[in-house]
Design a protein around this motif. Structure first.
Motif, PDB file in Angstrom:
ATOM      1  N   ARG A  98       2.650   8.398   2.723  1.00 34.10           N
ATOM      2  CA  ARG A  98       2.339   8.399   4.158  1.00 34.10           C
ATOM      3  C   ARG A  98       1.854   7.014   4.582  1.00 34.10           C
ATOM      4  NH1 ARG A  98       1.726  13.422   6.653  1.00 34.10           N
ATOM      5  NH2 ARG A  98       1.764  15.224   5.247  1.00 34.10           N
ATOM      6  N   PRO A  99       2.247   6.560   5.765  1.00 34.16           N
ATOM      7  CA  PRO A  99       1.763   5.260   6.246  1.00 34.16           C
ATOM      8  C   PRO A  99       0.307   5.338   6.681  1.00 34.16           C
ATOM      9  CG  PRO A  99       3.069   6.330   7.949  1.00 34.16           C
ATOM     10  CD  PRO A  99       3.157   7.213   6.730  1.00 34.16           C
ATOM     11  N   SER A 100      -0.362   4.188   6.698  1.00 35.05           N
ATOM     12  CA  SER A 100      -1.721   4.109   7.244  1.00 35.05           C
ATOM     13  C   SER A 100      -1.685   4.168   8.764  1.00 35.05           C
ATOM     14  CB  SER A 100      -2.395   2.814   6.781  1.00 35.05           C
ATOM     15  OG  SER A 100      -2.434   2.745   5.367  1.00 35.05           O
ATOM     16  N   ALA A 101      -0.586   3.672   9.332  1.00 38.90           N
ATOM     17  CA  ALA A 101      -0.369   3.727  10.786  1.00 38.90           C
ATOM     18  C   ALA A 101       1.124   3.645  11.033  1.00 38.90           C
ATOM     19  CB  ALA A 101      -1.100   2.591  11.491  1.00 38.90           C
TER      20      ALA A 101
ATOM     21  N   VAL B  91       7.584   7.315  10.682  1.00 34.55           N
ATOM     22  CA  VAL B  91       8.975   7.295  10.241  1.00 34.55           C
ATOM     23  C   VAL B  91       9.674   8.500  10.834  1.00 34.55           C
ATOM     24  CG1 VAL B  91      10.551   7.452   8.278  1.00 34.55           C
ATOM     25  CG2 VAL B  91       8.440   6.116   8.081  1.00 34.55           C
ATOM     26  N   LEU B  92      10.786   8.277  11.517  1.00 30.65           N
ATOM     27  CA  LEU B  92      11.604   9.368  12.038  1.00 30.65           C
ATOM     28  C   LEU B  92      12.891   9.415  11.235  1.00 30.65           C
ATOM     29  CD1 LEU B  92       9.699   8.563  14.521  1.00 30.65           C
ATOM     30  CD2 LEU B  92      11.402   9.737  15.926  1.00 30.65           C
TER      31      LEU B  92
ATOM     32  N   PRO C 116      -9.806  -4.229   2.170  1.00 36.00           N
ATOM     33  CA  PRO C 116      -8.467  -3.752   2.551  1.00 36.00           C
ATOM     34  C   PRO C 116      -7.398  -4.757   2.162  1.00 36.00           C
ATOM     35  CG  PRO C 116      -9.647  -4.558   4.484  1.00 36.00           C
ATOM     36  CD  PRO C 116     -10.626  -4.582   3.340  1.00 36.00           C
ATOM     37  N   LEU C 117      -6.267  -4.228   1.679  1.00 34.29           N
ATOM     38  CA  LEU C 117      -5.119  -5.045   1.316  1.00 34.29           C
ATOM     39  C   LEU C 117      -3.909  -4.509   2.064  1.00 34.29           C
ATOM     40  CD1 LEU C 117      -3.750  -7.225  -0.445  1.00 34.29           C
ATOM     41  CD2 LEU C 117      -3.428  -5.459  -2.189  1.00 34.29           C
ATOM     42  N   ALA C 118      -3.375  -5.310   2.979  1.00 33.94           N
ATOM     43  CA  ALA C 118      -2.250  -4.869   3.811  1.00 33.94           C
ATOM     44  C   ALA C 118      -0.943  -5.053   3.061  1.00 33.94           C
ATOM     45  CB  ALA C 118      -2.230  -5.645   5.119  1.00 33.94           C
ATOM     46  N   ALA C 119      -0.319  -3.939   2.649  1.00 39.31           N
ATOM     47  CA  ALA C 119       0.967  -4.003   1.948  1.00 39.31           C
ATOM     48  C   ALA C 119       2.124  -4.076   2.916  1.00 39.31           C
ATOM     49  CB  ALA C 119       1.125  -2.777   1.040  1.00 39.31           C
ATOM     50  N   LEU C 120       1.989  -3.445   4.090  1.00 38.99           N
ATOM     51  CA  LEU C 120       3.010  -3.505   5.138  1.00 38.99           C
ATOM     52  C   LEU C 120       2.323  -3.737   6.479  1.00 38.99           C
ATOM     53  CD1 LEU C 120       5.418  -0.560   4.241  1.00 38.99           C
ATOM     54  CD2 LEU C 120       5.880  -3.005   3.968  1.00 38.99           C
ATOM     55  N   LYS C 121       2.947  -4.567   7.327  1.00 37.56           N
ATOM     56  CA  LYS C 121       2.335  -4.939   8.589  1.00 37.56           C
ATOM     57  C   LYS C 121       3.344  -4.780   9.719  1.00 37.56           C
ATOM     58  CE  LYS C 121       0.169  -8.649   5.899  1.00 37.56           C
ATOM     59  NZ  LYS C 121       0.184 -10.117   5.669  1.00 37.56           N
ATOM     60  N   ASN C 122       3.153  -3.762  10.535  1.00 36.97           N
ATOM     61  CA  ASN C 122       3.932  -3.612  11.771  1.00 36.97           C
ATOM     62  C   ASN C 122       5.436  -3.735  11.553  1.00 36.97           C
ATOM     63  OD1 ASN C 122       1.432  -3.479  13.172  1.00 36.97           O
ATOM     64  ND2 ASN C 122       1.357  -5.710  13.249  1.00 36.97           N
ATOM     65  N   VAL C 123       5.972  -2.907  10.653  1.00 40.67           N
ATOM     66  CA  VAL C 123       7.397  -2.938  10.334  1.00 40.67           C
ATOM     67  C   VAL C 123       8.164  -2.064  11.322  1.00 40.67           C
ATOM     68  CG1 VAL C 123       9.137  -2.289   8.624  1.00 40.67           C
ATOM     69  CG2 VAL C 123       7.036  -3.469   7.906  1.00 40.67           C
TER      70      VAL C 123
ATOM     71  N   ASN D 218       6.523   0.698  13.867  1.00 45.76           N
ATOM     72  CA  ASN D 218       5.222   0.058  13.691  1.00 45.76           C
ATOM     73  C   ASN D 218       4.528   0.497  12.396  1.00 45.76           C
ATOM     74  OD1 ASN D 218       3.289  -1.812  14.643  1.00 45.76           O
ATOM     75  ND2 ASN D 218       2.014  -0.151  15.419  1.00 45.76           N
ATOM     76  N   LEU D 219       5.294   0.554  11.315  1.00 43.44           N
ATOM     77  CA  LEU D 219       4.757   1.033  10.046  1.00 43.44           C
ATOM     78  C   LEU D 219       3.737   0.063   9.466  1.00 43.44           C
ATOM     79  CD1 LEU D 219       7.653   2.506   7.850  1.00 43.44           C
ATOM     80  CD2 LEU D 219       5.810   3.714   9.029  1.00 43.44           C
ATOM     81  N   GLN D 220       2.625   0.639   9.003  1.00 42.74           N
ATOM     82  CA  GLN D 220       1.597  -0.137   8.325  1.00 42.74           C
ATOM     83  C   GLN D 220       1.111   0.647   7.112  1.00 42.74           C
ATOM     84  OE1 GLN D 220      -1.439  -1.783  11.078  1.00 42.74           O
ATOM     85  NE2 GLN D 220      -0.171  -0.963  12.725  1.00 42.74           N
ATOM     86  N   LYS D 221       0.820  -0.066   6.036  1.00 42.63           N
ATOM     87  CA  LYS D 221       0.259   0.557   4.843  1.00 42.63           C
ATOM     88  C   LYS D 221      -0.814  -0.364   4.277  1.00 42.63           C
ATOM     89  CE  LYS D 221      -0.048   3.771   1.686  1.00 42.63           C
ATOM     90  NZ  LYS D 221      -0.461   5.141   2.019  1.00 42.63           N
ATOM     91  N   THR D 222      -2.038   0.177   4.175  1.00 41.15           N
ATOM     92  CA  THR D 222      -3.180  -0.591   3.689  1.00 41.15           C
ATOM     93  C   THR D 222      -3.809   0.130   2.507  1.00 41.15           C
ATOM     94  OG1 THR D 222      -3.603  -1.415   5.926  1.00 41.15           O
ATOM     95  CG2 THR D 222      -5.395  -1.617   4.322  1.00 41.15           C
ATOM     96  N   TYR D 223      -4.090  -0.620   1.460  1.00 42.37           N
ATOM     97  CA  TYR D 223      -4.768  -0.095   0.276  1.00 42.37           C
ATOM     98  C   TYR D 223      -6.150  -0.730   0.179  1.00 42.37           C
ATOM     99  CZ  TYR D 223      -0.055   1.301  -1.146  1.00 42.37           C
ATOM    100  OH  TYR D 223       1.211   1.852  -1.188  1.00 42.37           O
ATOM    101  N   ARG D 224      -7.029  -0.115  -0.611  1.00 41.72           N
ATOM    102  CA  ARG D 224      -8.324  -0.708  -0.905  1.00 41.72           C
ATOM    103  C   ARG D 224      -8.250  -1.411  -2.246  1.00 41.72           C
ATOM    104  NH1 ARG D 224     -11.378  -1.172   3.424  1.00 41.72           N
ATOM    105  NH2 ARG D 224     -13.169  -1.440   2.015  1.00 41.72           N
TER     106      ARG D 224
END
Length: 225
Positions: free
Chosen positions: A56-59, A62-63, A17-24, A6-12
């Motif tokens: 680091r992800p926003s949410a 990673v294992l 907010p700009l979502a670069a990755l959504k629930n990967v 459930n990887l997410q990465k958000t930038y400002r």
């Protein structure tokens, strides 16, 4: 070997907010070869950086080989990268004031291990650069620099190799040589390979292709390689 949960990465951007990755979400098994593909801006390099513990992800999490990267301190993540991860950057990231041999040996030198120079010479020979160890990056072609970077990535025998557009700056013949080396090392050592590429031919050489669009996984297929 690798789990994206459930990887997410958000930038400002401009205060928004700009979502670069959504629930990967996906899993990579030991020894697999995986290509991450998609149009420019789809989040490929962002994802690779998260998977390798460079960011680091926003949410989500990673294992890597059972270890949650987000639960580690920066020092512990750096130690894990030294022990288990090889990374080949599109821009090579060689140190200009060090020779090819010294660039290859630096991961072992930083870890305080002996035998770095001899191991570096062995790998330089393997990538077709025997006798070039005393040259500095500025004295090497782009293809030669990429081979030095590949040798450096493998000097500590990583469990997993990440590569960002490993053939993106190279001519066709040199790019083919780089891919052959990566695949040989995968076969011989069982090293897991995860790479980002715009090249559909290269992606087809991997055993699996994960496609991103707008920061999300839109397909995950075996390539038949």
């Amino acid at each position: 070997m690798l789990i994206a949960d459930n990887l997410q990465k958000t930038y400002r951007s401009g205060g928004h907010p700009l979502a670069a990755l959504k629930n990967v979400n996906f899993t990579v098994n030991p020894g697999e070869t995986v290509a991450i593909v998609g149009p420019s801006g789809s989040g490929k390099t962002t994802l690779l950086g998260l998977l390798a513990g460079l960011d680091r992800p926003s949410a989500g999490r990673v294992l890597l080989d059972g270890t949650d990267l987000g639960a580690l301190t920066e020092d512990a993540r750096a130690r894990l990268r030294r022990e288990k991860i090889g990374f080949v950057f599109q821009s090579f990231q060689l140190i200009a004031m060090l020779t090819a041999r010294e660039n290859v040996a630096i991961p072992l030198d930083l870890a305080g291990e002996r035998g770095g120079a001899a191991r570096a010479d062995e790998l330089l020979e393997r990538v077709g650069l025997a006798g070039r160890g005393h040259h500095y990056p500025a004295q090497l072609s782009g293809g030669e620099q990429q081979r030095v970077a590949l040798a450096r990535a493998f000097i500590h025998r990583p469990s997993i190799l990440f590569a960002d557009e490993p053939t993106g700056n190279l001519d066709a013949a040199t790019g083919e040589r780089i891919i052959q080396l990566i695949l040989e090392l995968n076969r011989e050592r069982g090293t897991t390979v995860v790479l980002v590429t715009h090249d559909p031919a290269l992606a087809g050489r991997m055993g699996r292709v994960v496609r991103l669009a707008d920061g999300a996984v839109v397909s995950d297929e075996r390539s038949g390689a």
